[in-house]
Design an enzyme around this catalytic site. Sequence first.
Site, mmCIF file in Angstrom:
data_model
loop_
_atom_site.group_PDB
_atom_site.id
_atom_site.type_symbol
_atom_site.label_atom_id
_atom_site.label_comp_id
_atom_site.label_asym_id
_atom_site.label_seq_id
_atom_site.Cartn_x
_atom_site.Cartn_y
_atom_site.Cartn_z
ATOM 1 N N LYS A 81 0.838 -1.023 -0.009
ATOM 2 C CA LYS A 81 0.271 0.124 -0.020
ATOM 3 C C LYS A 81 1.076 1.058 -0.043
ATOM 4 O O LYS A 81 1.849 1.452 1.002
ATOM 5 C CB LYS A 81 -0.793 -0.054 1.071
ATOM 6 N N ARG A 117 -10.727 10.426 1.916
ATOM 7 C CA ARG A 117 -10.580 11.046 3.195
ATOM 8 C C ARG A 117 -11.797 12.310 3.361
ATOM 9 O O ARG A 117 -12.111 12.379 4.654
ATOM 10 C CB ARG A 117 -9.445 11.623 3.259
ATOM 11 N N ARG A 123 1.159 10.047 5.789
ATOM 12 C CA ARG A 123 1.551 8.745 6.251
ATOM 13 C C ARG A 123 2.838 8.070 5.540
ATOM 14 O O ARG A 123 2.941 6.736 5.478
ATOM 15 C CB ARG A 123 0.232 7.650 5.553
ATOM 16 N N GLU A 126 7.056 -6.798 1.180
ATOM 17 C CA GLU A 126 5.831 -6.529 2.172
ATOM 18 C C GLU A 126 5.005 -7.752 1.947
ATOM 19 O O GLU A 126 4.294 -8.190 2.894
ATOM 20 C CB GLU A 126 5.375 -5.329 1.539
ATOM 21 N N LYS A 179 -2.209 -1.516 -3.567
ATOM 22 C CA LYS A 179 -3.170 -0.242 -3.659
ATOM 23 C C LYS A 179 -2.406 0.779 -3.896
ATOM 24 O O LYS A 179 -1.105 0.920 -3.092
ATOM 25 C CB LYS A 179 -3.768 -0.272 -2.434
ATOM 26 N N SER A 199 -10.157 5.785 -4.676
ATOM 27 C CA SER A 199 -11.047 6.898 -4.732
ATOM 28 C C SER A 199 -10.956 7.778 -5.768
ATOM 29 O O SER A 199 -11.535 8.298 -6.524
ATOM 30 C CB SER A 199 -11.212 7.506 -3.456
ATOM 31 N N TYR A 252 -15.107 1.180 -6.773
ATOM 32 C CA TYR A 252 -16.367 2.090 -6.695
ATOM 33 C C TYR A 252 -17.307 2.226 -7.635
ATOM 34 O O TYR A 252 -18.524 2.327 -7.838
ATOM 35 C CB TYR A 252 -16.139 3.643 -6.339
HETATM 36 C C1 PBG Z 1 -7.259 3.172 5.619
HETATM 37 C C2 PBG Z 1 -7.504 3.456 4.258
HETATM 38 C C3 PBG Z 1 -7.357 4.258 3.269
HETATM 39 C C4 PBG Z 1 -8.070 3.916 2.192
HETATM 40 C C5 PBG Z 1 -8.594 2.647 2.273
HETATM 41 N N1 PBG Z 1 -8.202 2.489 3.700
HETATM 42 C C6 PBG Z 1 -6.816 5.799 3.231
HETATM 43 C C7 PBG Z 1 -5.601 5.945 3.800
HETATM 44 O O1 PBG Z 1 -4.498 5.194 3.642
HETATM 45 O O2 PBG Z 1 -5.325 7.091 3.992
HETATM 46 C C8 PBG Z 1 -8.188 4.379 0.642
HETATM 47 C C9 PBG Z 1 -9.166 3.925 -0.249
HETATM 48 C C10 PBG Z 1 -9.602 4.998 -1.524
HETATM 49 O O3 PBG Z 1 -8.836 5.790 -1.571
HETATM 50 O O4 PBG Z 1 -10.363 4.566 -2.081
HETATM 51 N N2 PBG Z 1 -8.078 3.022 6.483
#
Ligand code: PBG
Length: 326
Positions: A197, A207, A220, A236, A251, A277, A316
Amino acid sequence: MTFPARRLRRLRRTPALRRLVSETQLSVNDLVAPLFVREGVDEPQPIRSLPGVMQHTRESLVKEVRELAGLGVPGVILFGVPEHKDATGSGAWDPDGIVQLALRDLRDEVGSGLVLMGDLCLDEYTDHGHCGVLTASGEVDNDATLELYGQVAQAQAAAGADLVAPSGMMDGQVAAIRAALDDGGHESVAVLAYAAKYASALYGPFRDAVQVQIAGGGDRRGYQQDPANAREALAEVQADIEEGADLVMVKPALAYLDVIADVRAAVDVPLAAYHVSGEYAMIKAAAERGWIDGAAVGLEHLTSIKRAGADIILTYLAREVAETLS
Ligand code: PBG
């Protein structure tokens, strides 16, 4: 006169020929719909930067999931939007926390007819917006966070999750969660590890959806991966499989097709990719302006993610693609 030695166009001549030689089939069976459920609202709330996606109430979530099941979508993953946040993110493991309530509702509604997944993280529930708890100096405390992830896993499993999906990128999270699940008598609950990720700018609309702002304009990068690194993704993934992950995920998806292909070549567990997203929002925004054919671009994105090697796609677009494919 010279002629081309090989005429590749012969097999592209008619739709039937193209169908016959197609290497990749996108199917509704590949799709998982990410869904948001919000505590303390009477009506579903639209999300500004994710047109067509809602923060659901418990009731509207049940209806949406019933319809997705009817369309043949095999799985959903839930994200909670709690009314109150605190320093440890306690809503994430509260038996009456919003995701646990929603999982119970859905289990009652669909039985075993649909795979129910819980995103397992703290960021939606912490008042500082990080994916773990903080030390006195404000660092994310890896090992203290693992304890809490174990509690979240047990709460989601007790509420009916088939699969828990840790997304916090703490070291050792899969082992800690596997141990907590087994201790709690949830040996049959599987772990889908968000293994590779990346610290991506494509999570912005998400968010908004979960109303998370990282305290002090933080980010992050101290726990999610650097987009510059591909070999690290294999480390990982390998670590997560050794720790007991049943499935692994890459991801975001489109900007990381090389990583998807590398992981597919390296491991034999089912591989998921998350079309996140920002990837969805870019399609919707350009389509709204009439600059692209959004439906066609969406299918092209998902087909390419599958071609790169993903077996499962979290997107989505799940509902609209299921409607198109069925
Ligand atoms: C963290 C999480 C995130 C997403 C899924 N799980 C956000 C992040 O890591 O800041 C992002 C998913 C998306 O952008 O569709 N709980």
